[in-house]
Scaffold this motif. Structure first.
Motif, PDB file in Angstrom:
ATOM      1  N   GLU A   1     -10.397  -1.070  -5.832  1.00  0.00           N
ATOM      2  CA  GLU A   1      -9.447  -0.134  -6.445  1.00  0.00           C
ATOM      3  C   GLU A   1      -8.229   0.147  -5.569  1.00  0.00           C
ATOM      4  N   VAL A   2      -8.343  -0.051  -4.261  1.00  0.00           N
ATOM      5  CA  VAL A   2      -7.245   0.327  -3.372  1.00  0.00           C
ATOM      6  C   VAL A   2      -6.499  -0.857  -2.767  1.00  0.00           C
ATOM      7  N   VAL A   3      -7.004  -2.085  -2.949  1.00  0.00           N
ATOM      8  CA  VAL A   3      -6.307  -3.233  -2.365  1.00  0.00           C
ATOM      9  C   VAL A   3      -5.135  -3.643  -3.238  1.00  0.00           C
ATOM     10  N   ASP A   4      -4.109  -4.133  -2.546  1.00  0.00           N
ATOM     11  CA  ASP A   4      -2.972  -4.737  -3.233  1.00  0.00           C
ATOM     12  C   ASP A   4      -3.261  -6.228  -3.322  1.00  0.00           C
ATOM     13  N   GLY A   5      -2.301  -7.008  -3.742  1.00  0.00           N
ATOM     14  CA  GLY A   5      -2.484  -8.444  -3.815  1.00  0.00           C
ATOM     15  C   GLY A   5      -2.719  -9.057  -2.441  1.00  0.00           C
ATOM     16  N   PHE A   6      -3.371 -10.186  -2.436  1.00  0.00           N
ATOM     17  CA  PHE A   6      -3.663 -10.900  -1.191  1.00  0.00           C
ATOM     18  C   PHE A   6      -2.365 -11.314  -0.511  1.00  0.00           C
ATOM     19  N   ASP A   7      -2.291 -11.111   0.809  1.00  0.00           N
ATOM     20  CA  ASP A   7      -1.120 -11.485   1.596  1.00  0.00           C
ATOM     21  C   ASP A   7      -1.456 -12.745   2.385  1.00  0.00           C
ATOM     22  N   PRO A   8      -0.965 -13.902   1.946  1.00  0.00           N
ATOM     23  CA  PRO A   8      -1.317 -15.155   2.632  1.00  0.00           C
ATOM     24  C   PRO A   8      -0.788 -15.231   4.065  1.00  0.00           C
ATOM     25  N   ALA A   9       0.264 -14.497   4.373  1.00  0.00           N
ATOM     26  CA  ALA A   9       0.807 -14.534   5.734  1.00  0.00           C
ATOM     27  C   ALA A   9      -0.157 -13.899   6.733  1.00  0.00           C
ATOM     28  N   SER A  10      -0.802 -12.813   6.338  1.00  0.00           N
ATOM     29  CA  SER A  10      -1.732 -12.126   7.238  1.00  0.00           C
ATOM     30  C   SER A  10      -3.187 -12.474   6.946  1.00  0.00           C
ATOM     31  N   LEU A  11      -3.405 -13.200   5.849  1.00  0.00           N
ATOM     32  CA  LEU A  11      -4.764 -13.548   5.403  1.00  0.00           C
ATOM     33  C   LEU A  11      -5.611 -12.312   5.142  1.00  0.00           C
ATOM     34  N   THR A  12      -4.953 -11.245   4.661  1.00  0.00           N
ATOM     35  CA  THR A  12      -5.662  -9.997   4.380  1.00  0.00           C
ATOM     36  C   THR A  12      -5.290  -9.472   2.997  1.00  0.00           C
ATOM     37  N   TRP A  13      -6.102  -8.527   2.565  1.00  0.00           N
ATOM     38  CA  TRP A  13      -5.840  -7.757   1.360  1.00  0.00           C
ATOM     39  C   TRP A  13      -5.356  -6.381   1.805  1.00  0.00           C
ATOM     40  N   PRO A  14      -4.043  -6.159   1.868  1.00  0.00           N
ATOM     41  CA  PRO A  14      -3.549  -4.828   2.236  1.00  0.00           C
ATOM     42  C   PRO A  14      -4.082  -3.781   1.251  1.00  0.00           C
ATOM     43  N   TRP A  15      -4.284  -2.583   1.746  1.00  0.00           N
ATOM     44  CA  TRP A  15      -4.798  -1.519   0.898  1.00  0.00           C
ATOM     45  C   TRP A  15      -4.068  -0.219   1.197  1.00  0.00           C
ATOM     46  N   ARG A  16      -4.086   0.659   0.204  1.00  0.00           N
ATOM     47  CA  ARG A  16      -3.502   1.993   0.347  1.00  0.00           C
ATOM     48  C   ARG A  16      -4.594   3.011   0.073  1.00  0.00           C
ATOM     49  N   HIS A  17      -4.636   4.015   0.907  1.00  0.00           N
ATOM     50  CA  HIS A  17      -5.634   5.070   0.747  1.00  0.00           C
ATOM     51  C   HIS A  17      -5.312   5.896  -0.496  1.00  0.00           C
ATOM     52  N   ARG A  18      -6.336   6.382  -1.153  1.00  0.00           N
ATOM     53  CA  ARG A  18      -6.128   7.243  -2.333  1.00  0.00           C
ATOM     54  C   ARG A  18      -5.388   8.529  -1.955  1.00  0.00           C
ATOM     55  N   ASP A  19      -5.599   8.981  -0.718  1.00  0.00           N
ATOM     56  CA  ASP A  19      -4.923  10.182  -0.215  1.00  0.00           C
ATOM     57  C   ASP A  19      -3.801   9.711   0.710  1.00  0.00           C
ATOM     58  N   GLY A  20      -2.591   9.776   0.241  1.00  0.00           N
ATOM     59  CA  GLY A  20      -1.447   9.300   1.013  1.00  0.00           C
ATOM     60  C   GLY A  20      -1.311   9.956   2.374  1.00  0.00           C
ATOM     61  N   ARG A  21      -1.889  11.148   2.536  1.00  0.00           N
ATOM     62  CA  ARG A  21      -1.833  11.830   3.831  1.00  0.00           C
ATOM     63  C   ARG A  21      -2.613  11.054   4.897  1.00  0.00           C
ATOM     64  N   VAL A  22      -3.662  10.360   4.491  1.00  0.00           N
ATOM     65  CA  VAL A  22      -4.445   9.563   5.446  1.00  0.00           C
ATOM     66  C   VAL A  22      -3.605   8.385   5.930  1.00  0.00           C
ATOM     67  N   ASP A  23      -2.913   7.711   5.005  1.00  0.00           N
ATOM     68  CA  ASP A  23      -2.021   6.619   5.413  1.00  0.00           C
ATOM     69  C   ASP A  23      -0.904   7.136   6.321  1.00  0.00           C
ATOM     70  N   ALA A  24      -0.356   8.296   5.998  1.00  0.00           N
ATOM     71  CA  ALA A  24       0.714   8.876   6.824  1.00  0.00           C
ATOM     72  C   ALA A  24       0.195   9.211   8.221  1.00  0.00           C
ATOM     73  N   LEU A  25      -1.027   9.731   8.306  1.00  0.00           N
ATOM     74  CA  LEU A  25      -1.610  10.035   9.611  1.00  0.00           C
ATOM     75  C   LEU A  25      -1.822   8.757  10.411  1.00  0.00           C
ATOM     76  N   GLN A  26      -2.321   7.729   9.769  1.00  0.00           N
ATOM     77  CA  GLN A  26      -2.558   6.462  10.483  1.00  0.00           C
ATOM     78  C   GLN A  26      -1.239   5.913  11.023  1.00  0.00           C
ATOM     79  N   THR A  27      -0.196   5.962  10.231  1.00  0.00           N
ATOM     80  CA  THR A  27       1.117   5.491  10.674  1.00  0.00           C
ATOM     81  C   THR A  27       1.616   6.320  11.856  1.00  0.00           C
ATOM     82  N   ALA A  28       1.458   7.630  11.777  1.00  0.00           N
ATOM     83  CA  ALA A  28       1.919   8.512  12.855  1.00  0.00           C
ATOM     84  C   ALA A  28       1.119   8.279  14.135  1.00  0.00           C
TER      85      ALA A  28
END
Length: 178
Positions: free
Chosen positions: A128-155
Motif C-alpha cells: 500500500e505504501v510503495v511507489d513504482g519500482f526504481d530500476p536505478a536504485s533497484l528498490t521500491w521507494p515508499w512513503r509513510h502513511r503519516d507524513g510526519r514520520v517521513d519528515a522526521l526521517q529527512t530531518a
C-alpha cells in the motif's frame, strides 16, 4: 595472542542461545559485538523476521554489560510501521540502557529499503505504501502513511549528515530535540 583484540557480529538470538560464551569472547580479546537489532517494536521485528524480541535485545544488552563487552546495536528505525511515539521509545530505551555512545548517529536515520524481490512486498501494508519500482536504485521507494514520520526521517538524516565530528551524545541530544 593475548595482545590481539577483535570484534564480532552476532545475531541477538544467537547471543542469547550461547550466553555462556559471551564472557569467553571477552576473555579472548573481543572488545565489541555488533548486532543488527533493527527495531525495538515486536511487530516490526516480526515483519522483518529478525528472530528476536525487544526483551531479547534488553537481555543481551545486560548480558554484554555484565561480561564487559561493548554491544554495538544497529537499527533501521524508519519503516512503514514506525510511529513517532515508537521512535521516541527507541531514543528513550537507548538512554535507559546507556547505549547512546555505542550507536552511530546514522543508525538513527536509516530508512528501510524494499529491494527487488523482497518478501516484504508480500505484506499488504507494504504494498500500500510503495511507489513504482526504481530500476536505478533497484528498490521500491515508499512513503509513510503519516507524513510526519517521513519528515522526521529527512530531518534526522540531514542532522547526522551535517554533524560530523561532534560527539555522539551531542548528536543524539539534537536528534532527541527533533
Amino acid at each position: 595472542c593475548p595482545d590481539v583484540s577483535y570484534d564480532v557480529t552476532i545475531k541477538i538470538e544467537h547471543l542469547l542461545k550461547h550466553a555462556d560464551m559471551v564472557p569467553v569472547l571477552r576473555g579472548t580479546g573481543c572488545l565489541f559485538i555488533t548486532s543488527a537489532v533493527e527495531a525495538i517494536d515486536d511487530l516490526v521485528l516480526d515483519h522483518l523476521l529478525k528472530g528476536h524480541t525487544r526483551r531479547d535485545f534488553i537481555d543481551v544488552a545486560a548480558l554484554c554489560r555484565a561480561a564487559g563487552v561493548t554491544l554495538v546495536p544497529t537499527f533501521v528505525p524508519f519503516t512503514p510501521w514506525t510511529t513517532l511515539e515508537g521512535y521516541v521509545e527507541l531514543l528513550d530505551l537507548l538512554e535507559a540502557l546507556d547505549l547512546v555512545e555505542q550507536v552511530a548517529p546514522i543508525q538513527l536515520a536509516i530508512r528501510l529499503l524494499v529491494t527487488s524481490g523482497s518478501p516484504l512486498l508480500d505484506l499488504p501494508d507494504v504494498r500500500e505504501v510503495v511507489d513504482g519500482f526504481d530500476p536505478a536504485s533497484l528498490t521500491w521507494p515508499w512513503r509513510h502513511r503519516d507524513g510526519r514520520v517521513d519528515a522526521l526521517q529527512t530531518a534526522v538524516m540531514q542532522l547526522v549528515g551535517g554533524e560530523s565530528g561532534l560527539p555522539r551524545a551531542e548528536v543524539f541530544g539534537a536528534i532527541s530535540v527533533l
